[in-house]
Design a protein around this motif. Structure first.
Motif, short mmCIF file in Angstrom:
data_model
loop_
_atom_site.label_atom_id
_atom_site.label_comp_id
_atom_site.label_asym_id
_atom_site.label_seq_id
_atom_site.Cartn_x
_atom_site.Cartn_y
_atom_site.Cartn_z
N TYR A 103 71.37 11.32 -1.03
CA TYR A 103 71.35 12.53 0.16
C TYR A 103 71.33 13.69 -1.07
O TYR A 103 70.13 14.24 -1.03
CB TYR A 103 73.01 12.61 0.47
CG TYR A 103 73.55 11.82 1.57
CD1 TYR A 103 73.48 11.78 2.95
CD2 TYR A 103 73.89 10.57 1.47
CE1 TYR A 103 73.39 11.02 4.03
CE2 TYR A 103 74.05 9.84 2.45
CZ TYR A 103 74.04 10.09 3.73
OH TYR A 103 74.57 9.52 4.53
N LEU A 147 76.63 18.83 -1.53
CA LEU A 147 76.12 20.45 -2.09
C LEU A 147 76.89 20.13 -3.98
O LEU A 147 78.28 20.35 -3.53
CB LEU A 147 76.46 21.73 -0.90
CG LEU A 147 75.73 21.53 0.47
CD1 LEU A 147 76.00 22.64 0.80
CD2 LEU A 147 74.38 21.42 -0.39
N LEU A 206 65.93 23.62 5.54
CA LEU A 206 67.16 23.02 5.83
C LEU A 206 67.71 23.42 7.29
O LEU A 206 68.00 24.53 7.51
CB LEU A 206 68.42 23.31 4.51
CG LEU A 206 68.58 22.87 3.59
CD1 LEU A 206 70.38 23.40 3.14
CD2 LEU A 206 69.20 20.79 4.71
N VAL A 256 68.74 17.00 -0.61
CA VAL A 256 68.54 17.93 -0.39
C VAL A 256 67.93 18.92 -2.14
O VAL A 256 67.82 20.05 -1.21
CB VAL A 256 70.39 18.36 -0.79
CG1 VAL A 256 70.58 20.04 -1.24
CG2 VAL A 256 71.17 17.85 0.28
N LEU A 274 69.88 25.36 -5.56
CA LEU A 274 69.39 24.96 -4.31
C LEU A 274 68.11 25.96 -4.22
O LEU A 274 67.70 26.14 -3.62
CB LEU A 274 69.98 24.85 -3.56
CG LEU A 274 70.67 23.55 -3.22
CD1 LEU A 274 71.63 23.39 -1.91
CD2 LEU A 274 69.76 21.88 -2.96
N ALA A 334 73.49 21.55 -5.83
CA ALA A 334 73.70 22.20 -4.87
C ALA A 334 74.13 23.65 -5.87
O ALA A 334 73.67 25.06 -5.31
CB ALA A 334 74.68 22.81 -4.00
#
Lengths: 195, 198
Positions: B71, B104, B81, B75, B123, B109
Motif C-alpha cells: 500500500y 497515510l 489519487l 501511494v 506525498l 505521507a
C-alpha cells in the motif's frame, strides 16, 4: 436514566484514560446509570459486510450488533470519547456509526425513502475529543469537526436533542499539564450538569 | 506523460452504483493510456482498524509495518489519487477511513519535523485528487451536517500532497430518491471530468 459511553482508542495512554474517567464520573454524578462500550477492547468489527449492506433498508439489525443496538435504544445520553484523526473519527468509531446506527435502531426508512428519527429518547449527545499530538496535522479545527460530528447524529435524534462538545486543542492535549488538568476538570463539570 | 493513477475504492457490494463508478474510472483511465492501480479495499479484505501495535509505531519508519508495504509503495508511486466511495454518516465508510488512518503513515505521507512538531507533507508526487462520492440525502442536509468527509479529503489528505495539488470533489446528492436519468447524467459528468483531467 441510562447513559452510553462509546470509547475509542487503540492503546489508551494516560490522557485518553483520564478523558474516559472524567466522562464516566461526570455522567454518574449527573445521576445516570452508565454503560461503557470500549470498541477496541471488544474487538468491534468496523467494516460493514455485503450482506448487511443488502439488508440495510429492511431495518433488521444483525445478531452481532444486537447488544450494541439495545444499549443505544435505552440510552438517554450518548457520549463519544475518541481522538480526532484526519478530520474525522477513527475508522473503528466510524464503523460503529455505519453498522450499529442502522435503520431500525437510529432511524426508520419509509418505502418512499423518507427518514424519520429513531433516537428521540436521546436527550443529550456529548462529544469528548482531542486533537492528537503532535497537533499540527492538517485538519480543520477540532472544534468545528466535533460540532459537525454531533450535528450529523442529531438528524437521528430529532432537533430537540442538545449536543455538548468538549474538545481539547493540541495545546491542552499534549504540552501543558495545567491546561490539560483544567480541560479535564471542566469536561467533568459540564457532563455532571447534563440532565 | 502517462498518468499514474491509484484508485481507492470502498463499497461492500459489487452490484452497487459505486462499483459502476469504479468501473467507469477504470475504463476511462485505461482508455487514456494511464497506468492504473486499484485498491479495492473490500475485495482485498483490508482491515480498517489501526491496531495497538500500529498505534505504538505511529512515529516509526514505514519499514516497521511490512504488512502495509504494498500500500505504501502504491501511494508513493501514483501522481493521481482517485477515491470512489459512498458517503455514510457524513464521511467515508469505515474501511476507507481505515485506509486513510493506516496507509497515510509517517515516512510515507508525512514526515515529522522534530523541531516544530509539524507534520511535513511527503506525498509530493501527488498532483491531483479526485473524490467521486454519492450521498443518500440532499445537498442541503449534507451542508447542514458540516461535510466532515469532504474535509478529510480536500483538506487533510490534500495538505499532504504537492503544494500545487488540486482536489476535485464530484458528488451525487439525493441518491435514495434519484432516477435512472439522474444517475446516468452523473456518470456522464464524471466521464467528461476524467477525460479532461487524465
Amino acid at each position: 436514566m441510562t447513559a452510553l459511553v462509546v470509547f475509542t482508542h487503540p492503546k489508551p495512554d494516560q490522557f485518553a484514560r483520564e478523558l474516559l474517567d472524567v466522562t464516566v464520573d461526570g455522567l454518574v454524578a449527573a445521576g445516570h446509570e452508565v454503560n461503557v462500550v470500549d470498541l477496541y477492547r471488544e474487538n468491534f468489527e468496523a467494516a460493514m459486510t455485503c450482506d448487511e449492506w443488502r439488508t440495510y433498508p429492511t431495518s433488521q439489525p444483525t445478531v452481532a450488533n444486537a447488544r450494541y443496538a439495545d444499549l443505544v435504544r435505552e440510552a438517554e445520553v450518548i457520549a463519544f470519547v475518541f481522538p480526532m484523526w484526519w478530520s474525522g473519527p477513527p475508522s473503528m468509531l466510524k464503523g460503529f456509526f455505519d453498522r450499529v446506527l442502522a435503520p431500525g435502531v437510529a432511524f426508520d426508512l419509509a418505502d418512499t425513502g423518507r427518514v424519520s428519527p429513531g433516537l428521540r429518547h436521546v436527550r443529550n449527545i456529548a462529544v469528548v475529543t482531542a486533537a492528537e499530538p503532535p497537533g499540527h496535522f492538517p485538519q480543520r479545527s477540532t472544534r468545528h469537526l466535533a460540532r459537525a460530528f454531533g450535528r450529523s447524529l442529531r438528524r437521528a435524534t430529532g432537533l430537540r436533542t442538545r449536543t455538548l462538545v468538549c474538545w481539547a486543542g493540541p495545546g491542552e492535549a499534549a504540552t501543558n499539564d495545567e491546561k490539560r488538568a483544567r480541560f479535564l476538570r471542566r469536561t467533568g463539570e459540564r457532563l455532571a450538569a447534563l440532565r | 506523460m502517462t498518468r499514474r493513477v491509484l484508485i481507492v475504492f470502498a463499497h461492500p457490494d459489487e452490484a452497487s452504483f459505486s462499483a459502476a463508478l469504479r468501473d467507469l474510472v477504470l475504463r476511462v483511465a485505461e482508455g487514456r493510456g494511464a497506468d492504473v492501480r486499484l485498491h479495492d479495499l473490500y475485495a482485498r479484505g483490508f482491515s480498517p482498524v489501526v491496531s495497538a501495535n500500529e498505534w505504538t509505531l505511529r512515529g516509526a519508519a514505514p519499514e516497521s509495518k511490512p504488512h502495509l508495504g504494498p500500500y505504501f509503495d502504491d501511494v508513493a508511486w501514483c501522481d493521481t489519487l482517485v477515491f470512489v466511495y459512498p458517503t455514510w454518516w457524513s464521511g467515508q465508510p469505515a474501511v476507507l477511513k481505515g485506509w486513510v488512518d493506516r496507509v497515510l503513515a509517517n515516512g510515507v505521507a508525512w514526515n515529522l519535523d522534530e523541531s516544530s512538531g509539524h507534520a511535513m507533507p511527503a506525498l509530493r508526487n501527488v498532483t491531483r485528487i479526485i473524490a467521486i462520492t454519492t450521498h443518500g440525502r440532499s445537498r442541503t442536509v449534507n451542508l447542514m451536517c458540516g461535510q466532515a468527509g469532504r474535509a478529510t479529503i480536500v483538506r487533510s489528505v490534500r495538505r499532504l500532497c504537492s503544494w500545487r495539488c488540486r482536489a476535485r470533489w464530484v458528488a451525487l446528492y439525493s441518491l435514495d430518491h434519484s432516477t435512472r436519468f439522474e444517475r446516468d447524467r452523473f456518470m456522464q459528468r464524471v466521464e467528461r471530468l476524467l477525460r479532461r483531467i487524465l
